[in-house]
Scaffold this active site. Sequence first.
Site, PDB file in Angstrom:
ATOM      1  N   ASN A  62       0.826  -1.210   0.000  1.00 16.62           N
ATOM      2  CA  ASN A  62       0.000   0.000   0.000  1.00 16.62           C
ATOM      3  C   ASN A  62       0.855   1.252   0.000  1.00 16.62           C
ATOM      4  OD1 ASN A  62       0.465  -1.083   2.631  1.00 16.62           O
ATOM      5  ND2 ASN A  62      -1.101   0.231   3.515  1.00 16.62           N
ATOM      6  N   GLU A  64       0.393   5.210   0.619  1.00 21.36           N
ATOM      7  CA  GLU A  64      -0.535   6.221   1.138  1.00 21.36           C
ATOM      8  C   GLU A  64      -0.120   7.624   0.718  1.00 21.36           C
ATOM      9  OE1 GLU A  64      -1.001   5.455   5.354  1.00 21.36           O
ATOM     10  OE2 GLU A  64      -2.085   3.594   4.919  1.00 21.36           O
ATOM     11  N   CYS A  73      -4.269   0.759  -2.465  1.00 19.99           N
ATOM     12  CA  CYS A  73      -4.079  -0.508  -1.750  1.00 19.99           C
ATOM     13  C   CYS A  73      -2.995  -1.353  -2.409  1.00 19.99           C
ATOM     14  CB  CYS A  73      -5.360  -1.322  -1.768  1.00 19.99           C
ATOM     15  SG  CYS A  73      -6.699  -0.631  -0.817  1.00 19.99           S
ATOM     16  N   GLU A  75      -3.002  -4.514  -3.163  1.00 15.59           N
ATOM     17  CA  GLU A  75      -3.485  -5.421  -4.213  1.00 15.59           C
ATOM     18  C   GLU A  75      -3.521  -4.718  -5.562  1.00 15.59           C
ATOM     19  OE1 GLU A  75      -4.745  -4.758  -1.261  1.00 15.59           O
ATOM     20  OE2 GLU A  75      -6.151  -6.285  -0.566  1.00 15.59           O
ATOM     21  N   CYS A 112     -10.456  -4.878   0.549  1.00 12.83           N
ATOM     22  CA  CYS A 112     -11.514  -3.878   0.421  1.00 12.83           C
ATOM     23  C   CYS A 112     -12.326  -4.119  -0.851  1.00 12.83           C
ATOM     24  CB  CYS A 112     -10.926  -2.476   0.431  1.00 12.83           C
ATOM     25  SG  CYS A 112     -10.298  -1.945  -1.163  1.00 12.83           S
ATOM     26  N   CYS A 115     -10.667  -3.350  -4.266  1.00 16.21           N
ATOM     27  CA  CYS A 115      -9.690  -4.351  -4.730  1.00 16.21           C
ATOM     28  C   CYS A 115     -10.388  -5.615  -5.198  1.00 16.21           C
ATOM     29  CB  CYS A 115      -8.680  -4.662  -3.626  1.00 16.21           C
ATOM     30  SG  CYS A 115      -7.541  -3.291  -3.372  1.00 16.21           S
TER      31      CYS A 115
HETATM   32  N1  THU Z   1      -5.323  -1.529   2.451  1.00 13.50           N
HETATM   33  C1  THU Z   1      -4.783  -2.340   1.487  1.00 13.50           C
HETATM   34  O1  THU Z   1      -3.658  -2.110   1.014  1.00 13.50           O
HETATM   35  N2  THU Z   1      -5.523  -3.380   1.063  1.00 13.50           N
HETATM   36  C2  THU Z   1      -6.756  -3.704   1.527  1.00 13.50           C
HETATM   37  O2  THU Z   1      -7.377  -4.642   1.031  1.00 13.50           O
HETATM   38  C3  THU Z   1      -7.343  -2.961   2.633  1.00 13.50           C
HETATM   39  C4  THU Z   1      -6.622  -1.715   3.024  1.00 13.50           C
HETATM   40  C5  THU Z   1      -4.522  -0.386   2.915  1.00 13.50           C
HETATM   41  C6  THU Z   1      -5.068   0.947   2.491  1.00 13.50           C
HETATM   42  C7  THU Z   1      -4.491   1.858   3.541  1.00 13.50           C
HETATM   43  O3  THU Z   1      -3.174   2.231   3.149  1.00 13.50           O
HETATM   44  C8  THU Z   1      -4.383   0.960   4.774  1.00 13.50           C
HETATM   45  O4  THU Z   1      -4.478  -0.365   4.315  1.00 13.50           O
HETATM   46  C9  THU Z   1      -5.466   1.221   5.804  1.00 13.50           C
HETATM   47  O5  THU Z   1      -6.714   1.176   5.229  1.00 13.50           O
END
Ligand code: THU
Length: 163
Positions: A62, A64, A73, A75, A112, A115
């Site tokens: 991920n 940010e 994310c 994925e 999520c 994804c």
């Molecule tokens: N996140 C992912 O990378 N994948 C997911 O399936 C759920 C959430 C990340 C997004 C964000 O950077 C952190 O987790 C918190 O939500």
Amino acid sequence: MKKLELKIAFTEFDNENEMSSSEQDLLQKARNAGGLAYAPYSNFHVGAALLLENGVIVTGNNQENVAYPSGLCAERVAMYYAGAQYPDVAIKTIAITCKSKTFHVGEPLSPCGGCRQAMSEYEMRHKSNIRVILMGETGKIRVVDSIADLLPFMFKAEELKNN
Ligand code: THU
């Protein structure tokens, strides 16, 4: 009026040793990728490792941003990289792991909705089911053999067609 039920199928493993060595390796690669995530706002580090049909493994984590919705994310970082580099190659398996800097994650990650939708596009595009392996830091490992089991009633390309 009728009340109906929809069943999904998934497998759970109590620990990694019950899995094939190639899937253990994919989980380890996801973990390593998660360690390199840029997640200063959530402190939640996610790693994804994709095994492509040509044997190549692509990883992502991920990313940010201070403008929160601009982040992405793990994925999708991995899938879009794979889509950009190997547009004609299907994904066979995705391993996804997570780790928090502030609490212990003892349950498998639940990807999520965005994804899941992106994974479903990949399945439809290549007409090939994706096995998804989900894990936290420790604890059981949850596996589905197709995104259809993670995203029931998914939005499909046919719904854009004029019947
Ligand atoms: N996140 C992912 O990378 N994948 C997911 O399936 C759920 C959430 C990340 C997004 C964000 O950077 C952190 O987790 C918190 O939500």
